[in-house]
Every structure is written in structure tokens, then in C-alpha cells.
Design a protein around this motif. Structure first.
Motif, PDB file in Angstrom:
ATOM      1  N   LYS A 352      46.700  27.889  36.619  1.00 41.44           N
ATOM      2  CA  LYS A 352      47.331  28.803  37.572  1.00 41.44           C
ATOM      3  C   LYS A 352      46.688  30.182  37.503  1.00 41.44           C
ATOM      4  O   LYS A 352      46.406  30.816  38.532  1.00 41.44           O
ATOM      5  N   THR A 355      43.335  30.054  39.140  1.00 38.82           N
ATOM      6  CA  THR A 355      43.469  30.076  40.608  1.00 38.82           C
ATOM      7  C   THR A 355      43.766  31.489  41.110  1.00 38.82           C
ATOM      8  O   THR A 355      43.190  31.956  42.109  1.00 38.82           O
ATOM      9  N   GLU A 356      44.693  32.176  40.409  1.00 36.91           N
ATOM     10  CA  GLU A 356      45.000  33.545  40.819  1.00 36.91           C
ATOM     11  C   GLU A 356      43.782  34.448  40.708  1.00 36.91           C
ATOM     12  O   GLU A 356      43.527  35.283  41.584  1.00 36.91           O
ATOM     13  N   LYS A 358      40.647  33.504  40.866  1.00 34.35           N
ATOM     14  CA  LYS A 358      39.697  33.168  41.931  1.00 34.35           C
ATOM     15  C   LYS A 358      40.113  33.807  43.256  1.00 34.35           C
ATOM     16  O   LYS A 358      39.286  34.349  43.985  1.00 34.35           O
ATOM     17  N   ASN A 359      41.427  33.704  43.554  1.00 39.50           N
ATOM     18  CA  ASN A 359      41.916  34.304  44.799  1.00 39.50           C
ATOM     19  C   ASN A 359      41.707  35.817  44.797  1.00 39.50           C
ATOM     20  O   ASN A 359      41.301  36.421  45.796  1.00 39.50           O
ATOM     21  N   TYR A 360      42.009  36.439  43.619  1.00 38.52           N
ATOM     22  CA  TYR A 360      41.819  37.881  43.518  1.00 38.52           C
ATOM     23  C   TYR A 360      40.341  38.252  43.652  1.00 38.52           C
ATOM     24  O   TYR A 360      39.982  39.255  44.285  1.00 38.52           O
ATOM     25  N   SER A 361      39.463  37.381  43.050  1.00 37.51           N
ATOM     26  CA  SER A 361      38.026  37.634  43.160  1.00 37.51           C
ATOM     27  C   SER A 361      37.560  37.524  44.610  1.00 37.51           C
ATOM     28  O   SER A 361      36.779  38.349  45.095  1.00 37.51           O
ATOM     29  N   LYS A 362      38.065  36.492  45.330  1.00 30.09           N
ATOM     30  CA  LYS A 362      37.704  36.373  46.749  1.00 30.09           C
ATOM     31  C   LYS A 362      38.183  37.583  47.545  1.00 30.09           C
ATOM     32  O   LYS A 362      37.482  38.110  48.409  1.00 30.09           O
ATOM     33  N   LYS A 363      39.417  38.029  47.225  1.00 30.22           N
ATOM     34  CA  LYS A 363      39.951  39.206  47.916  1.00 30.22           C
ATOM     35  C   LYS A 363      39.091  40.427  47.646  1.00 30.22           C
ATOM     36  O   LYS A 363      38.778  41.213  48.557  1.00 30.22           O
ATOM     37  N   ARG A 366      35.902  40.171  49.631  1.00 33.00           N
ATOM     38  CA  ARG A 366      36.132  40.514  51.032  1.00 33.00           C
ATOM     39  C   ARG A 366      36.279  42.024  51.218  1.00 33.00           C
ATOM     40  O   ARG A 366      35.701  42.625  52.143  1.00 33.00           O
TER      41      ARG A 366
END
Length: 631
Positions: A352, A355-356, A358-363, A366
Motif C-alpha cells: 500500500k 502504491t501511494e 508511486k501515485n505521489y511520484s506520478k503526481k 506531472r
């Protein structure tokens, strides 16, 4: 640009349009998609882009089995009204096809290929899928029709082998069909329960179906399992129950077999008593073999035991040791399960967290891309100054944190020294008076140093406050500049405005041309009507006065003079119209000359703008090189 007037309704010059590279690229991609899907009419060079694109869209819609009232094979280079009607028909069909993309009629008529491309892409994909489905359906239908009238050599061979295989299967079924071996004796009581009737029927056909012997391990296997840990007390209880069930099943089968007689066959005839003896003999031999195997196993275990214990004692000890091992293994299993659960929970938490992250890294990626895009659009000088201020702010924050940490360390050290001084000034410390005086002088110097540090800290804090005020002022200026920049339309917006104005101008030009033709046609027909009415009235008057004029010579001469006057008036009217025609022709030639001059000026204007853009680009390149050399 003015519109040239043509009273004869001749074709007006086409309106100048702007070439858009992105639109041309999308048009080429649309044509490639249509050709790849099978619409080869898009390769014809004589057709306009509107006819190619709209024809391809209509072909895709018809291929997808949707009805659209359009005939594109014989209606090309349509008028503006026909184009709008055709665009509206196509747009009305798309929602029924559940197209996920939005499209408006003016976008099709205005040849907005950027918005048309996704719709064409979806239509081509849908048309290819429909063609594949129809191809499979037609292929299966053609195969079925072929198989009704013809057959392949492989099919003939299969039919022959199929008949032979059927005969073989029927023969084997006849040979190995169930054969009844026993029959229940007459006068025997009828079986009441269904299970007994099933067992009796199976026994009559020589199939002994009862207790599952494979699920019940033999005694030799029980003795082998005694050598391995893992057999629980519950399993031993179940084994004992299975033994009881097996014995009961054997007795039930023997009782059923004693009530049966053997069927008369050509090979042999068995009586009921002989069957019972055979079953009894088999059960006796089995029991004897089992008892011999148990005796041999007990002898071997007694020989292996150093204390020469009995079989029951060895069995009890082995059962106890096995139970202990079972408890140990069970405990170990619970520990492993608990550790597995903990590891699973940790794994889930880690997953988990990953995943968080990775999402934060993608954000972050961007946001970084958005910031880089904004930086590329903003003024570089302002960005450089802003970066310098931010770096200075971060440096001051780090210095402030270091200074605070140093002050805390100094305060802790001073507090320790004050505590030591208080402890030394306690009663009975006469010998330490001199040392305490030295410590007081040291404390005074330290306090002076501390005051200096506080003063420096306050000065640095004031500097930081001033820098923050400066940064806030710069941020406000930057925000004001951003608002002013946003108020000015960008190049893309200007291009979009220009494009829409050009589309509107083209539509107005087409409508104006059509309206002008209608007015010219109306005026021509009205003049023709006037002249025809005059001619009819003249002929009527001649017809009415002709008989009276021919009655006397004087009236005839007067009638002839009137006719000559009428002819002279017609000749004068004709000369006036010829003169008017020549004047209109001269005026048309002058307007054409003016139009050609304006076209030449327009070409010169476009050429000058292009050269100016090229020189501006060269200027930017030279300025960039100069800045690079200066830096």
C-alpha cells in the motif's frame, strides 16, 4: 476584399483561405485511414477534401449497416446548402451508432480535420470490425451451402471410418455388455431399503460395490504410519470406525450372497452353497493373512526394542511419542501461521505504501512537467531572479535552523555550568572560593558572548523578514505580470479566431454569391417580362387596327407611318441597350483590372510577411547566440 459584381451570374473568384499545417497533417492521416479501411475513392486527385472525407464517413456508416440518405457517387462539388444538409445527416446518425466523440455540422462543413479525425478513426475501426463479422458469417454460410452439394475426399474418408468405428463400438458393447451371474432365490423376503436393493442388483451382475477399500489403509500400512509422526488420535478413532463399517459391510454382502443362486451358463453352474463357501473361504484367508502379518510385525518390533517389551506397551509408547510430535508440529504450525499472518500484513502495508509512493511520484512528475511548461512560457529573466531569491530563502532557513541548534547547545552547556556552580557554593566549600570566583568570571564572559549571539540572531532575523517582504513584493509583481500576459490572446487563440473568421467569411461569401445570382436572375426575368408585355400589347394593337387601316388609303398610309415610328423606337431602344451593355462590359473590365492589382498586392503582402518572419527568426537565432557567448 470587395466582391466583383457579375449581372450575368458568372462564377465569382474563390475566397482566399489560410493553409494550416496541422489541418493538412490530420487530413493526410484521415485519407490514409480511409484507404487502409478499403475506401479507395479517397485516392482520386480530382475530388475536393470535403468530398473525400464526407464520402469516407458515409461509406463507413453504410458498411456498419446504418441507413443514411446520401448519394455521393453522382453529387460532387455541392453547394453550401447541400453541404450543410449532408453534414447534418451524418451528425444525426453518429449518436445512433453510439459514437463516443462529439461532432458538429459546421465542423464538417468548415473542414475542421482536427475534430473530424477521432470520429473517422472510430468509424474506420467499427467498419473493420463489421466487415470481419460479416466475413465470418458469409464464410460459414458459403461453407454450409458447399457442404449441401459437394464433399471433400477427407469427408468421404471420415464417413467410411465413422461407419467402421460405429460397428466396432457396437461389437465391443455386445461382447462386454453386463452379464447376470446370480439370481435371488424365490421365497426370500423382499429388501425394504433402497441401498440394499442397489447392492443386491450389483451383486447379481458380479459387481461388488460397498465399502471403499482403497480409502481404508491395511494393517501393514498402519504399522508403517506408526514409524512417521503426524497421525492424530482423531484419525485413529476414524480408522477404528472404518474397520467396524468394513466388517458390517462384509457381513451385509455375505448375507445377500447367501440368498442368491448362480445363473445357468454354458461354462459353469454354481449353487448358492458353493457361492457362500467361496465367499467364506476368501474372508477366512484374508483374516489369516492379516493375523500372520500382525504377528510378524509385533515380532520385529519386539526384536528392535532393547527392553523386550510387549506389543501393547510398544504401541502405547509409540502413540504417546507420536502425540507429542503432533503437538509440537501443531504448535510450530500455529507459530508459522502467526508469523505468516504478520508477514502478510507487513507485505500489504508495504505494498500500500509503495502504491501511494508511486501515485505521489506520478503526481510530482506531472506537477514538474507543468512547472517546466509554465517556465518555458514565462520570462527567463524573471525566473532567474525568482530562482535566486528562492535559493537565498532556503539558505537563510538552513542558517536559521543551524543557529537555533547552536543556541540550544550553548544554553544546555550554560545551564550545566550554572548547576555545577550552585553545587560548589554549598556550605563547607571554603576551599573552593577561589575556583568559584574564576568560574564566575568565565560565566560573565559567556553571558556576554551569549548577548552577542542574541544580537546577531535578531539582526539576521530582521534581514530574513526584509527578504521575505521583498520576495512577497516580487511574487505580487509576478502575479500581476501573469495576469497581464493572460489578458493578451496567445498565438493559438489568434489562429483560432482567424480560422473561425475565415470560415464565417467563406460562408458569407457563398451565401452572397448565391443571393446575387438569384437577384440577377430575377432582374433578367423581370426585364424579359416587361418587354414581352410591351410586344404583346403592340401586336394586339396592330391586330385590332389592321382591318380599319386597310379600309381606306389614307388610313393605310397613316398606319404605315405609325409602324415606321414603332420600328424606329425599337431601334433606338436597341441602341440604348447596346450602349448600356458596352458600359457594363467596360465597367467589368475595370473591376477585373482592379481585382488583379489587389491580388498582386496581396501576393506581395504575403511575400513580405513571410520574409519578415524569416528575418525575425534569424534575429532570434543571432540574439540567442549572442546571449550564449555573453554568458
Amino acid at each position: 476584399m470587395g466582391f466583383p459584381k457579375d449581372p450575368k451570374g458568372q462564377a465569382l473568384p474563390e475566397v482566399e483561405t489560410r493553409e494550416d499545417k496541422e489541418q493538412n497533417v490530420k487530413l493526410m492521416e484521415i485519407l490514409e485511414l480511409l484507404v487502409a479501411a478499403g475506401y479507395f475513392r479517397a485516392r482520386i486527385k480530382g475530388l475536393s477534401p470535403f468530398d473525400k472525407v464526407v464520402g469516407g464517413m458515409t461509406w463507413c456508416i453504410v458498411t456498419c449497416n446504418f441507413d443514411i440518405d446520401v448519394d455521393l457517387l453522382f453529387q460532387e462539388n455541392s453547394t453550401i446548402g447541400q453541404k450543410i444538409a449532408l453534414s447534418e445527416k451524418i451528425v444525426s446518425v453518429l449518436p445512433r451508432m453510439k459514437c463516443p466523440h462529439q461532432l458538429e455540422p459546421h465542423q464538417i462543413q468548415g473542414m475542421d480535420f482536427i475534430h473530424i479525425f477521432p470520429v473517422v478513426q472510430w468509424l474506420v475501426k467499427r467498419a473493420i470490425e463489421t466487415k470481419e463479422e460479416m466475413g465470418d458469417y458469409i464464410r460459414s454460410y458459403s461453407i454450409a451451402q458447399f457442404q449441401k452439394l459437394y464433399s471433400l475426399p477427407e469427408d468421404d474418408d471420415f464417413i467410411k471410418r465413422k461407419e467402421k468405428a460405429i460397428r466396432t463400438v457396437i461389437g465391443i458393447s455386445d461382447v462386454y455388455k453386463p452379464c447376470r451371474k446370480y439370481r435371488r432365490q424365490q421365497g426370500v423376503e423382499e429388501l425394504l431399503d433402497e441401498e440394499s436393493r442397489v447392492h443386491a442388483t450389483l451383486l447379481e451382475y458380479g459387481r461388488r460395490c460397498g465399502f471403499n477399500y482403497q480409502s481404508k489403509p491395511e494393517k501393514g500400512e498402519d504399522n508403517k504410519m506408526l514409524l512417521f509422526p503426524g497421525l492424530s488420535t482423531v484419525e485413529k478413532t476414524e480408522t477404528q470406525e472404518e474397520d467396524d463399517l468394513r466388517d458390517a459391510e462384509e457381513q451385509h454382502i455375505n448375507s445377500l450372497m447367501t440368498k442368491m443362486t448362480a445363473m445357468a451358463t454354458e461354462e459353469s453352474r454354481l449353487s448358492t452353497n458353493s457361492v457362500g463357501q467361496i465367499v467364506g473361504l476368501c474372508s477366512a484367508e484374508i483374516k489369516q493373512i492379516v493375523s500372520e502379518y500382525a504377528e510378524k510385525q509385533s515380532e520385529l518390533s519386539a526384536e528392535d526394542s532393547p527392553e523386550k517389551l510387549g506389543t501393547s506397551q510398544l504401541y502405547c509408547r509409540k502413540v504417546i511419542s507420536i502425540n507429542k510430535q503432533i503437538l509440537q508440529k501443531t504448535k510450530h504450525l500455529k507459530e508459522l501461521q502467526a508469523s505468516h499472518a504478520n508477514l502478510q500484513a507487513k507485505y500489504n502495508e508495504t505494498k500500500k505504501t509503495l502504491t501511494e509512493l508511486k501515485n505521489y511520484s506520478k503526481k510530482l512528475y506531472r506537477e514538474q512537467a507543468a512547472l517546466e511548461k509554465m517556465e518555458s512560457k514565462a520570462d527567463q529573466s524573471i525566473l532567474q531572479s525568482l530562482r535566486a531569491l528562492v535559493a537565498m530563502n532556503e539558505d537563510l532557513k538552513s542558517q536559521e535552523q543551524e543557529f537555533k541548534a547552536h543556541c540550544r547547545e550553548e544554553m544546555t552547556r550554560f545551564q550545566q555550568e550554572i548547576g555545577n556552580l550552585k553545587a560548589e557554593r554549598a556550605p563547607g566549600g571554603d576551599e573552593k572560593t577561589l575556583a568559584s570566583g574564576e568560574l564566575l568570571s568565565d560565566l560573565t564572559s559567556m553571558m556576554t558572548h551569549n548577548e552577542d549571539l542574541d544580537r546577531r540572531y535578531n539582526m539576521e532575523k530582521e534581514k530574513l523578514y526584509k527578504i521575505r517582504l521583498l520576495q512577497a513584493r516580487r511574487n505580487r509583481e509576478i502575479a500581476t505580470l501573469h495576469r497581464k500576459i493572460d489578458e493578451v490572446p496567445s498565438q493559438a487563440e489568434l489562429i483560432q479566431y482567424q480560422k473561425r473568421f475565415l470560415e464565417l467569411y467563406r460562408q458569407i461569401s457563398a451565401v452572397h454569391k448565391e443571393t446575387k445570382q438569384f437577384f440577377t436572375l430575377y432582374n433578367t426575368l423581370d426585364d424579359k417580362k416587361v418587354y414581352l408585355e410591351k410586344e404583346i400589347s403592340l401586336l394586339n394593337s396592330i391586330h385590332e387596327n389592321f382591318s380599319q387601316a386597310m379600309a381606306s388609303p389614307a388610313a393605310r398610309d397613316q398606319f404605315l407611318r405609325q409602324m415606321e415610328q414603332i420600328v424606329e423606337g425599337i431601334k433606338q431602344s436597341k441602341m440604348k441597350m447596346e450602349k448600356k451593355k458596352q458600359e457594363n462590359k467596360m465597367r467589368r473590365d475595370q473591376l477585373n483590372d482592379q481585382y488583379l492589382e489587389l491580388l498582386e498586392k496581396q501576393r506581395l503582402y504575403f511575400k513580405t510577411v513571410k520574409e519578415f518572419k524569416e528575418e525575425g527568426r534569424k534575429n532570434e537565432v543571432l540574439l540567442a547566440k549572442m546571449k550564449a557567448k555573453a554568458s
